[in-house]
Motif scaffolding. Sequence first.
Motif, PDB file in Angstrom:
ATOM      1  N   ILE A  14       2.659   3.271   2.400  1.00 60.71           N
ATOM      2  CA  ILE A  14       3.767   2.756   3.312  1.00 60.71           C
ATOM      3  C   ILE A  14       4.569   4.137   3.508  1.00 60.71           C
ATOM      4  CG2 ILE A  14       5.763   1.313   3.318  1.00 60.71           C
ATOM      5  CD1 ILE A  14       4.557  -0.282   0.951  1.00 60.71           C
TER       6      ILE A  14
ATOM      7  N   LEU B 171       1.884  -5.493   6.672  1.00 63.27           N
ATOM      8  CA  LEU B 171       2.602  -5.376   5.193  1.00 63.27           C
ATOM      9  C   LEU B 171       2.078  -6.477   4.276  1.00 63.27           C
ATOM     10  CD1 LEU B 171       6.164  -4.029   5.968  1.00 63.27           C
ATOM     11  CD2 LEU B 171       4.368  -2.834   4.620  1.00 63.27           C
TER      12      LEU B 171
ATOM     13  N   TYR C  64      -1.915  -1.049   4.775  1.00 65.27           N
ATOM     14  CA  TYR C  64      -0.941  -0.063   4.984  1.00 65.27           C
ATOM     15  C   TYR C  64      -1.598   1.045   5.617  1.00 65.27           C
ATOM     16  CZ  TYR C  64       1.579  -2.297   0.984  1.00 65.27           C
ATOM     17  OH  TYR C  64       1.965  -3.281   0.395  1.00 65.27           O
TER      18      TYR C  64
END
Length: 417
Positions: A207, A340, A345
């Motif tokens: 992320i 998400l 990711y």
Amino acid sequence: MLKRVSALTVAAGSFSIPVAQWVVFWLVARAGGTAEAGAFALCLAAGTTIFTITNFGLRDSYITLHQRYRLRSYFLLRIAGGVLGSAAFLGFAATYSIDFSLVAVILWQKVADSFGELFCASLQRRRRLGSFGAVMLCNGIASLVLAFAASAATSSTTVIVGASAIGSSLSLAVAAFLVCRRVETCPGGALPSVSDLVTITRLSSPIAAWQGTAILVLNLPTWCVAALGEPEDIGRFAALAYLLIAGSLIGTTINSIYIGEYQGLLESRGSAHVIRTALRSALFAAACGLAFSTAFATFGSSMIQTIYGEGFKFSHADLALVGVAAALNPASQVIAAGLLVLNRYGRQFRVVAVSGVLMLIVASAMGSSEAPVILTGCLVALVGSGTKFALSVRYLRLPTASVPTGGPLSPSGHRPT
């Protein structure tokens, strides 16, 4: 009914923050002209980029990771990131000889926002959207009112920006109060284990890579104008670039709303329904944005000069390119919420990485041909937004074996793809 009111509160909050930030830029531009507006825009772009990277994706991982860890673990990691971000930001300011007082108030705002978003993440994970929206409204309204009050008392851009930073501090205090009313959700208490911190960092790293690259891509047009033009060019382009930032901020907040909804859909109806809902919502957001961009390209030139002054003059082509680029940002963020929740990711990182490479290629070609600096920044922005939207749609539709197909989530989580 309560759910609808909560959604409306979040929507109002999502607009209040970009509106307040635009007002601050407008007040700076009116008080200091294109040069001071350029310095503020460059400093803000650097601060946003640095703190997005050092925040390390902790907000989104706290909400969406299938493994659960206490808020205090994320809070301790955020303290470390805040120290690193502050040091990097001060180093940037020293390198570019930016006025220290301006740097200090922007640093204050960024640190407050960094810690505030973790408390907001706790509200989002528990789907307390009404409280989350109230925090954003507090930020936007307080920043707006205080910035106007400061501008009425002084022409100092530092004081104006500093007054708006108080809004971030107030929203941090409100968010902390809402979260810490429940002792088990408050970040205080015994220190977390080293193994938890290492695991959170490892799971958040995809992320962080995506968000860090995404913010670099978002600000890349401004960096291109800074490299090819003069401070006055940066100030002029920042008036347009704010539309890109506003689109991204609105998109980020819409992303926050959809994360909770998609998480519920994933648990109850499976990943296929999440994908269909995300695509439908993104196309609707893109259509609304493109309608706005058409009106902006038609009437925006005279409006911008009226708002900012005679030094801020743009062609219809400039306005059209930036308008479409800004319109696609919220739609891309709607899809990002789906990626998400599905823990894709790695795909998000590839979206922004490819976009950034194409933007650099276009910037290099335009720079070597000595094209107008403002036009170069606008075209680079459109290439980035268009590529992000197209690739996001493609990667959301691609299947993956690691996405759950319904029912309760596994406590052990799933491998990011």
